[in-house]
Design a protein around this motif. Sequence first.
Motif, mmCIF file in Angstrom:
data_model
loop_
_atom_site.group_PDB
_atom_site.id
_atom_site.type_symbol
_atom_site.label_atom_id
_atom_site.label_comp_id
_atom_site.label_asym_id
_atom_site.label_seq_id
_atom_site.Cartn_x
_atom_site.Cartn_y
_atom_site.Cartn_z
ATOM 1 N N ASN A 102 39.038 36.850 32.367
ATOM 2 C CA ASN A 102 38.146 37.970 32.069
ATOM 3 C C ASN A 102 38.674 39.328 32.505
ATOM 4 O O ASN A 102 37.987 40.330 32.331
ATOM 5 N N THR A 103 39.835 39.374 33.095
ATOM 6 C CA THR A 103 40.395 40.658 33.534
ATOM 7 C C THR A 103 41.845 40.776 33.068
ATOM 8 O O THR A 103 42.562 39.775 33.061
ATOM 9 N N ASN B 279 33.452 42.027 36.842
ATOM 10 C CA ASN B 279 34.647 41.577 37.547
ATOM 11 C C ASN B 279 34.828 42.399 38.813
ATOM 12 O O ASN B 279 34.399 43.549 38.895
ATOM 13 N N ARG C 267 39.464 37.236 41.551
ATOM 14 C CA ARG C 267 39.580 37.578 40.137
ATOM 15 C C ARG C 267 39.503 36.360 39.233
ATOM 16 O O ARG C 267 40.007 35.296 39.560
#
Length: 192
Positions: free
Chosen positions: A18-19, A96, A14
Amino acid sequence: MADQNHLEKYREKRDFENTPEPFTSEKVSDKPRFVVQKHDASKLHYDFRLEVNGVLKSWAIPKGPSTDPSQKRLAVPTEDHPLDYIDFEGVIPEGNYGAGTVIVWDTGTYHNLNEKNGHKINMEESINKGHVDIWLEGHKLKGGYALIRTGKGNRKFWLLLKKKDEKADKNKDILIDQPESVLSRRTIDEII
């Protein structure tokens, strides 16, 4: 606190810039918890997670859990997740790992039923041996369940089974009857 090595695979997959997925494993509880997250990724599936030694041990259940003891559900082990993931709901952005929508379909506590010669076998050992017996006290899932590793060599896999008890119901399709989140009361299509 979780052994950080248990979360290495999770973190490697991850990009936390961005997540919205959680990074930490701080939400330790008095009673061990479980969560079932409905995850509309490349394919819709349900992630079954058990709090064990400061992390969430995880299995992807393609067809989701059942209340019918005659149903055997494939359970594919995935990487350990941080405890803070237990109430994660939202959208993992495109590009992602695991991109798609996630809801908390069910959550609650569980009791370890694993025993040998009248003594409890701890959950980590039960998982390593490939046989987990638990009693779920969730909003939707209740009663005895088993996770069993089967197969040989490279053909090993796990099954999730509902045990025959007073909470079993072979006439109910809980996934269709109760598709919503137990946290937000929204369906996966209503999460933005």
